[in-house]
Scaffold this active site. Sequence first.
Site, PDB file in Angstrom:
ATOM      1  N   LEU A 177       0.819  -1.212   0.000  1.00  0.00           N
ATOM      2  CA  LEU A 177       0.000   0.000   0.000  1.00  0.00           C
ATOM      3  C   LEU A 177       0.851   1.260   0.000  1.00  0.00           C
ATOM      4  O   LEU A 177       0.340   2.347  -0.148  1.00  0.00           O
ATOM      5  CB  LEU A 177      -0.933  -0.011   1.214  1.00  0.00           C
ATOM      6  CG  LEU A 177      -1.728  -1.302   1.407  1.00  0.00           C
ATOM      7  CD1 LEU A 177      -2.630  -1.182   2.625  1.00  0.00           C
ATOM      8  CD2 LEU A 177      -2.542  -1.626   0.161  1.00  0.00           C
ATOM      9  N   ARG A 178       2.162   1.105   0.212  1.00  0.00           N
ATOM     10  CA  ARG A 178       3.154   2.190   0.202  1.00  0.00           C
ATOM     11  C   ARG A 178       3.097   3.078   1.427  1.00  0.00           C
ATOM     12  O   ARG A 178       3.692   4.157   1.433  1.00  0.00           O
ATOM     13  CB  ARG A 178       3.007   3.040  -1.070  1.00  0.00           C
ATOM     14  CG  ARG A 178       3.088   2.272  -2.380  1.00  0.00           C
ATOM     15  CD  ARG A 178       4.332   1.451  -2.504  1.00  0.00           C
ATOM     16  NE  ARG A 178       4.533   0.944  -3.872  1.00  0.00           N
ATOM     17  CZ  ARG A 178       5.432   0.021  -4.180  1.00  0.00           C
ATOM     18  NH1 ARG A 178       6.200  -0.512  -3.244  1.00  0.00           N
ATOM     19  NH2 ARG A 178       5.566  -0.393  -5.421  1.00  0.00           N
ATOM     20  N   HIS A 188       2.925   2.464  -8.416  1.00  0.00           N
ATOM     21  CA  HIS A 188       4.068   3.368  -8.616  1.00  0.00           C
ATOM     22  C   HIS A 188       3.575   4.709  -9.145  1.00  0.00           C
ATOM     23  O   HIS A 188       2.519   4.789  -9.792  1.00  0.00           O
ATOM     24  CB  HIS A 188       5.041   2.785  -9.643  1.00  0.00           C
ATOM     25  CG  HIS A 188       5.888   1.662  -9.102  1.00  0.00           C
ATOM     26  ND1 HIS A 188       6.785   1.830  -8.071  1.00  0.00           N
ATOM     27  CD2 HIS A 188       5.974   0.353  -9.461  1.00  0.00           C
ATOM     28  CE1 HIS A 188       7.397   0.671  -7.820  1.00  0.00           C
ATOM     29  NE2 HIS A 188       6.913  -0.242  -8.639  1.00  0.00           N
ATOM     30  N   ASP A 198      -0.224  -9.197  -5.753  1.00  0.00           N
ATOM     31  CA  ASP A 198       1.152  -8.645  -5.742  1.00  0.00           C
ATOM     32  C   ASP A 198       1.107  -7.174  -6.168  1.00  0.00           C
ATOM     33  O   ASP A 198       1.924  -6.711  -6.957  1.00  0.00           O
ATOM     34  CB  ASP A 198       2.071  -9.449  -6.656  1.00  0.00           C
ATOM     35  CG  ASP A 198       3.545  -9.135  -6.399  1.00  0.00           C
ATOM     36  OD1 ASP A 198       3.860  -8.578  -5.328  1.00  0.00           O
ATOM     37  OD2 ASP A 198       4.386  -9.426  -7.271  1.00  0.00           O
TER      38      ASP A 198
END
Length: 428
Positions: free
Chosen positions: A65-66, A311, A307
């Site tokens: 999820l960053r 970005h 997965d």
Amino acid sequence: MSRLRITGGTIVDPAANLEQPSDLYVADGIVLAHGDAPDGFSADQVIDATGKLVAPGLVDIAARLREPGSTSKGGIISESQAAAAGGITTLLQPPDTQPITDTPSVVELIHSRCNEAAATRILPVGALTKGLKGEQLSEMAALRDAGCPALADGGRPLHNTLVLQRALDYAATFAIPVMLTPEDPYLAAGGATHEGAIANRLGLAGQSTATETAALGRLIAIAEERGVAIHVGRLSSARGAEMVAAAQQRGLPITADTAIHQLYLTEHDCAGYNSLAHTCPPARTTGDREVLRQLVSTGVIGCLCSDHQPHDPDAKAGTFDACEPGISSLDTFLALTLRLVDEGLLTLKQAFERITSGPAKALGLNVGSLQMGSPADICIIDPKLAWQIKPETMHSRGKNTPFANWELTGAATTTIVDGRVVYRRPSD
């Protein structure tokens, strides 16, 4: 007490071996009954699911999820809402966050942000070693007590085999599932795609199949000798999948997953330096893809995962070998899985088993089923809804997908977590 009735749909629940038209009743966040209404039941809310599938919410065991970390790429709120729009009700985030998920305080931070999102249930996976450095074991019991359902290497395989063995021993002591990456980091170093004809044509350094099989040999040997269960993630090669099959045939407690994109992409998708197809592990040959598909159909690979790796545009703007690997997958996970049914690879129940009860069983999660008494995590799906993948309309903050403009069929129209509606398709 909140009471919900879902009427007119076809319930598909692999865990209960159920695929039949039936109403579903929910009370106070728990599945109360199928079929006839319980005595005295009066719904606060009724959802008409006529012509639709009513399935357990998807369980995605690998999605980044960053957050905490690279919030320009994604965040807990944006990505959990994207997951909900994709029918995912439980999502496991690997521990390679920034900071690393290796202390209860980081787990608490993630839980706090999840409460703000009020969407998909997010379960942080704890780091197997401190800082994911592969040197000192993490405080496993503390991470478990803080809410981590599993421990993992976070895509950073342990170099030291003795540390790996001790980590598996300790995790087994605490009965915590362990998720491992089958990758030899020395063989993988510098490789941006599969080592083969396409890499040669593009002049790129490749990753050989031995990158995966050498690591699997080590993992299987330790698991067999120590008698511990392991889960290996994101298989990419035919030989690697066959090694897992052979280990399972010997009775070893090894489960496995592969990313949904591995069942569609091959090394040829990297032609033209297509950075959107740059993944880790890389998409391999057509033969590898076909064996992965076969072993997903037989259940050797019992779980599919998104997965998900969102970005920002800059991350994919450089040269192929310099750009960052990964695909934004939450928006497409469900429909690409249903496409396997249309292609005749899986039955409908098998498809849902790979994305609901299969991953739940592999990691001991109390989700992924609509049996009475289960958490009311539900995905209502229009199986005939045709749509086109357009990056600009994806719910995820990451628009990096190699499947842009693909025509897919099937989408979530309503997603329910613990009996609470967290997503409704605007047109529904």
